[in-house]
Design an enzyme around this catalytic site. Structure first.
Site, PDB file in Angstrom:
ATOM      1  N   SER A 124       0.833  -1.200   0.000  1.00  0.00           N
ATOM      2  CA  SER A 124       0.000   0.000   0.000  1.00  0.00           C
ATOM      3  C   SER A 124       0.867   1.250   0.000  1.00  0.00           C
ATOM      4  O   SER A 124       1.978   1.252   0.558  1.00  0.00           O
ATOM      5  CB  SER A 124      -0.857  -0.025   1.274  1.00  0.00           C
ATOM      6  OG  SER A 124      -1.387   1.250   1.523  1.00  0.00           O
ATOM      7  N   TYR A 149      -1.878  -1.327  10.791  1.00  0.00           N
ATOM      8  CA  TYR A 149      -2.114  -1.883   9.451  1.00  0.00           C
ATOM      9  C   TYR A 149      -0.941  -1.545   8.532  1.00  0.00           C
ATOM     10  O   TYR A 149      -0.368  -2.418   7.876  1.00  0.00           O
ATOM     11  CB  TYR A 149      -3.421  -1.325   8.861  1.00  0.00           C
ATOM     12  CG  TYR A 149      -3.528  -1.569   7.373  1.00  0.00           C
ATOM     13  CD1 TYR A 149      -3.781  -2.849   6.886  1.00  0.00           C
ATOM     14  CD2 TYR A 149      -3.337  -0.525   6.445  1.00  0.00           C
ATOM     15  CE1 TYR A 149      -3.848  -3.084   5.512  1.00  0.00           C
ATOM     16  CE2 TYR A 149      -3.397  -0.755   5.079  1.00  0.00           C
ATOM     17  CZ  TYR A 149      -3.657  -2.034   4.623  1.00  0.00           C
ATOM     18  OH  TYR A 149      -3.710  -2.275   3.271  1.00  0.00           O
ATOM     19  N   LYS A 153       2.148  -3.955   6.548  1.00  0.00           N
ATOM     20  CA  LYS A 153       2.547  -3.939   5.131  1.00  0.00           C
ATOM     21  C   LYS A 153       4.043  -3.699   5.023  1.00  0.00           C
ATOM     22  O   LYS A 153       4.729  -4.328   4.214  1.00  0.00           O
ATOM     23  CB  LYS A 153       1.783  -2.842   4.373  1.00  0.00           C
ATOM     24  CG  LYS A 153       0.302  -3.112   4.228  1.00  0.00           C
ATOM     25  CD  LYS A 153       0.055  -4.303   3.328  1.00  0.00           C
ATOM     26  CE  LYS A 153      -1.386  -4.745   3.312  1.00  0.00           C
ATOM     27  NZ  LYS A 153      -1.608  -6.045   2.695  1.00  0.00           N
TER      28      LYS A 153
HETATM   29  P1  NAD Z   1     -10.765  -7.571   1.052  1.00  0.00           P
HETATM   30  O1  NAD Z   1     -10.977  -7.593   2.514  1.00  0.00           O
HETATM   31  O2  NAD Z   1     -11.930  -7.336   0.167  1.00  0.00           O
HETATM   32  O3  NAD Z   1     -10.045  -8.911   0.568  1.00  0.00           O
HETATM   33  C1  NAD Z   1      -9.151  -9.630   1.388  1.00  0.00           C
HETATM   34  C2  NAD Z   1      -9.618 -11.070   1.408  1.00  0.00           C
HETATM   35  O4  NAD Z   1      -8.702 -11.804   2.226  1.00  0.00           O
HETATM   36  C3  NAD Z   1     -10.998 -11.224   2.043  1.00  0.00           C
HETATM   37  O5  NAD Z   1     -11.826 -11.963   1.157  1.00  0.00           O
HETATM   38  C4  NAD Z   1     -10.750 -11.988   3.347  1.00  0.00           C
HETATM   39  O6  NAD Z   1     -11.807 -12.859   3.661  1.00  0.00           O
HETATM   40  C5  NAD Z   1      -9.448 -12.700   3.043  1.00  0.00           C
HETATM   41  N1  NAD Z   1      -8.611 -12.969   4.211  1.00  0.00           N
HETATM   42  C6  NAD Z   1      -8.248 -12.138   5.204  1.00  0.00           C
HETATM   43  N2  NAD Z   1      -7.459 -12.775   6.087  1.00  0.00           N
HETATM   44  C7  NAD Z   1      -7.322 -14.047   5.635  1.00  0.00           C
HETATM   45  C8  NAD Z   1      -6.634 -15.195   6.117  1.00  0.00           C
HETATM   46  N3  NAD Z   1      -5.965 -15.155   7.283  1.00  0.00           N
HETATM   47  N4  NAD Z   1      -6.687 -16.338   5.390  1.00  0.00           N
HETATM   48  C9  NAD Z   1      -7.385 -16.380   4.233  1.00  0.00           C
HETATM   49  N5  NAD Z   1      -8.069 -15.345   3.743  1.00  0.00           N
HETATM   50  C10 NAD Z   1      -8.030 -14.180   4.430  1.00  0.00           C
HETATM   51  O7  NAD Z   1      -9.608  -6.499   0.767  1.00  0.00           O
HETATM   52  P2  NAD Z   1      -9.091  -5.888  -0.597  1.00  0.00           P
HETATM   53  O8  NAD Z   1      -9.494  -4.463  -0.650  1.00  0.00           O
HETATM   54  O9  NAD Z   1      -9.418  -6.798  -1.723  1.00  0.00           O
HETATM   55  O10 NAD Z   1      -7.535  -5.908  -0.298  1.00  0.00           O
HETATM   56  C11 NAD Z   1      -6.699  -6.967  -0.749  1.00  0.00           C
HETATM   57  C12 NAD Z   1      -5.295  -6.689  -0.282  1.00  0.00           C
HETATM   58  O11 NAD Z   1      -4.867  -5.430  -0.784  1.00  0.00           O
HETATM   59  C13 NAD Z   1      -5.153  -6.606   1.241  1.00  0.00           C
HETATM   60  O12 NAD Z   1      -3.930  -7.213   1.613  1.00  0.00           O
HETATM   61  C14 NAD Z   1      -5.117  -5.123   1.507  1.00  0.00           C
HETATM   62  O13 NAD Z   1      -4.412  -4.813   2.664  1.00  0.00           O
HETATM   63  C15 NAD Z   1      -4.396  -4.614   0.279  1.00  0.00           C
HETATM   64  N6  NAD Z   1      -4.687  -3.200  -0.013  1.00  0.00           N
HETATM   65  C16 NAD Z   1      -5.981  -2.798  -0.158  1.00  0.00           C
HETATM   66  C17 NAD Z   1      -6.257  -1.466  -0.404  1.00  0.00           C
HETATM   67  C18 NAD Z   1      -7.692  -0.987  -0.520  1.00  0.00           C
HETATM   68  O14 NAD Z   1      -7.920   0.220  -0.405  1.00  0.00           O
HETATM   69  N7  NAD Z   1      -8.669  -1.846  -0.765  1.00  0.00           N
HETATM   70  C19 NAD Z   1      -5.216  -0.537  -0.508  1.00  0.00           C
HETATM   71  C20 NAD Z   1      -3.903  -0.995  -0.387  1.00  0.00           C
HETATM   72  C21 NAD Z   1      -3.655  -2.341  -0.137  1.00  0.00           C
END
Ligand code: NAD
Ligand code: UDP
Length: 331
Positions: A124, A149, A153
């Site tokens: 991120s 958080y 990362k």
């Molecule tokens: P999201 O919550 O929609 O998707 C994450 C998925 O991971 C979920 O379906 C959840 O059920 C699953 N999950 C969480 N912990 C788990 C575990 N221990 N074992 C198996 N599954 C698990 O989030 P997203 O927005 O799709 O984000 C995906 C990744 O991108 C994350 O790592 C997040 O930190 C990163 N990210 C997201 C954003 C944003 O704004 N959405 C920005 C920067 C980085």
């Protein structure tokens, strides 16, 4: 050979799974459904037009990972699974360190045990902290994150870099996302915020749907053209495409920003949403939100040069697609 997608029924993971399937890849999805569910999987299969190889499993569960790696010939892992709510992480730091850091460690140990040496990781822009000038470039110092958080990362980025340094046959690509918004054009896949959203676009779409009375704009006294904060909003479809390119260009240890390179203000987002959807967004200016920085946007040149990545969708499309998804949810 298969691509294992952890967190593949979540917001960004599900869009990426579709893009990988479109490219003819053999995809295996793992998710513990902590922030998605069987519904998301069904909708994903519906759009893909075929069943998806799926495991309801946790990345902290070494036995489950062994079974998956033992069953499929995994060539690369795209690792999305993680907890992502900044505010929640302040109150639940241990849960965030366990899930994100220990989870990734367990996953990487399984990768090592099965000789899987290609990893793409969801990082991120938060790792740039607040001290760097914009636009953020990949070689700028990182750390100085303001919440657990962000620190997870940053720690995971370091773990992956250390792994590559210990054995350079590991190919690691770290993708630093800016502000993902938008949804699948079908309107059937998008972000599912639990409870009242903290992020801007889900908040706006819930105001538009009448679920929330008005948007609070957190501060209009920043040093920006209209006084509201600037962020680099990127359509989730573009972001998903970035992962396909990252997989196709794996080699060594690389970090890339995935953004548009443009900063858009909160007021501009509100105006664009109203123009794109015809729905008005009642809003008021309130105090600044603690921890927010005035400006964040990406230097996109490295991703463009080395991956051939350019974000194509504009703000209006991001707004229209976010609204179509909210309208689907409201049905
Ligand atoms: P999201 O919550 O929609 O998707 C994450 C998925 O991971 C979920 O379906 C959840 O059920 C699953 N999950 C969480 N912990 C788990 C575990 N221990 N074992 C198996 N599954 C698990 O989030 P997203 O927005 O799709 O984000 C995906 C990744 O991108 C994350 O790592 C997040 O930190 C990163 N990210 C997201 C954003 C944003 O704004 N959405 C920005 C920067 C980085
Ligand atoms: N924002 C806002 N009202 C909200 C939610 C967010 O004014 O209800 C602003 C916030 O101050 C920031 C921008 O919108 O300037 C993007 O915030 P978001 O939480 O979506 O992303 P991040 O803070 O991670 O950049």
């Amino acid at each position: 050979m298969s691509i294992l997608v952890t967190g593949g029924t979540g917001y960004i993971g599900s869009h990426t799974v579709l893009k990988l399937l479109e490219r003819g890849k053999d995809v295996v999805v793992l998710d513990n459904f902590s922030n998605s569910g069987p519904d998301a999987l069904r909708r994903l299969e519906d759009i893909a037009g075929r069943p998806i190889t799926f495991y309801k499993a946790d990345i902290l569960d070494a036995n489950a990972l062994s079974k998956i790696f033992g069953t499929h010939n995994v060539e690369a892992v795209v690792h999305f699974a993680g907890l992502k709510a900044v505010g929640e992480s302040v109150g639940k730091p241990l849960e965030y360190y366990r899930n994100n850091v220990a989870g990734t460690l367990t996953l990487l140990e399984a990768c090592r045990a099965f000789g899987v040496k290609n990893v793409v990781f969801s990082s991120s822009a938060t790792v740039y902290g607040s001290a760097n000038p914009t636009p953020y470039r990949e070689d700028m110092p990182t750390g100085g994150c303001t919440n657990p958080y962000g620190r997870t990362k940053h720690i995971i980025e370091q773990m992956l870099q250390d792994l590559h340094h210990s054995d350079n046959s590991y190919n690691v690509t770290i993708l630093r996302y800016f502000n993902p918004i938008g949804a699948h054009p079908s309107g059937k896949l998008g972000e599912l915020p639990g409870g009242t959203p903290n992020n801007l676009m889900p908040y706006i779409t819930q105001v538009a749907a009448g679920k929330l009375p008005k948007l609070n704009i957190f501060g209009a006294d920043y040093d920006t053209p209209d006084g509201t904060c600037l962020r680099d909003y990127i359509h989730v479809e573009d972001l998903a495409h970035g992962h396909v390119l990252a997989l196709e260009n794996l080699g060594g240890c690389n970090v890339y920003n995935l953004g548009t390179g443009r900063g858009t203000s909160v007021s501009e987002i509100v105006r664009s949403f109203e123009e794109a959807t015809g729905v008005s967004i009642p809003h008021v200016i309130t105090d600044r939100r603690p921890g927010d920085i005035a400006v964040s946007f990406a230097d996109t040149r490295k991703a463009q040069r080395e991956l051939g990545f350019t974000a194509e969708c504009g703000i209006h499309q991001m707004c229209r697609d976010s609204w179509r998804w909210q309208s689907f949810l409201s049905k």
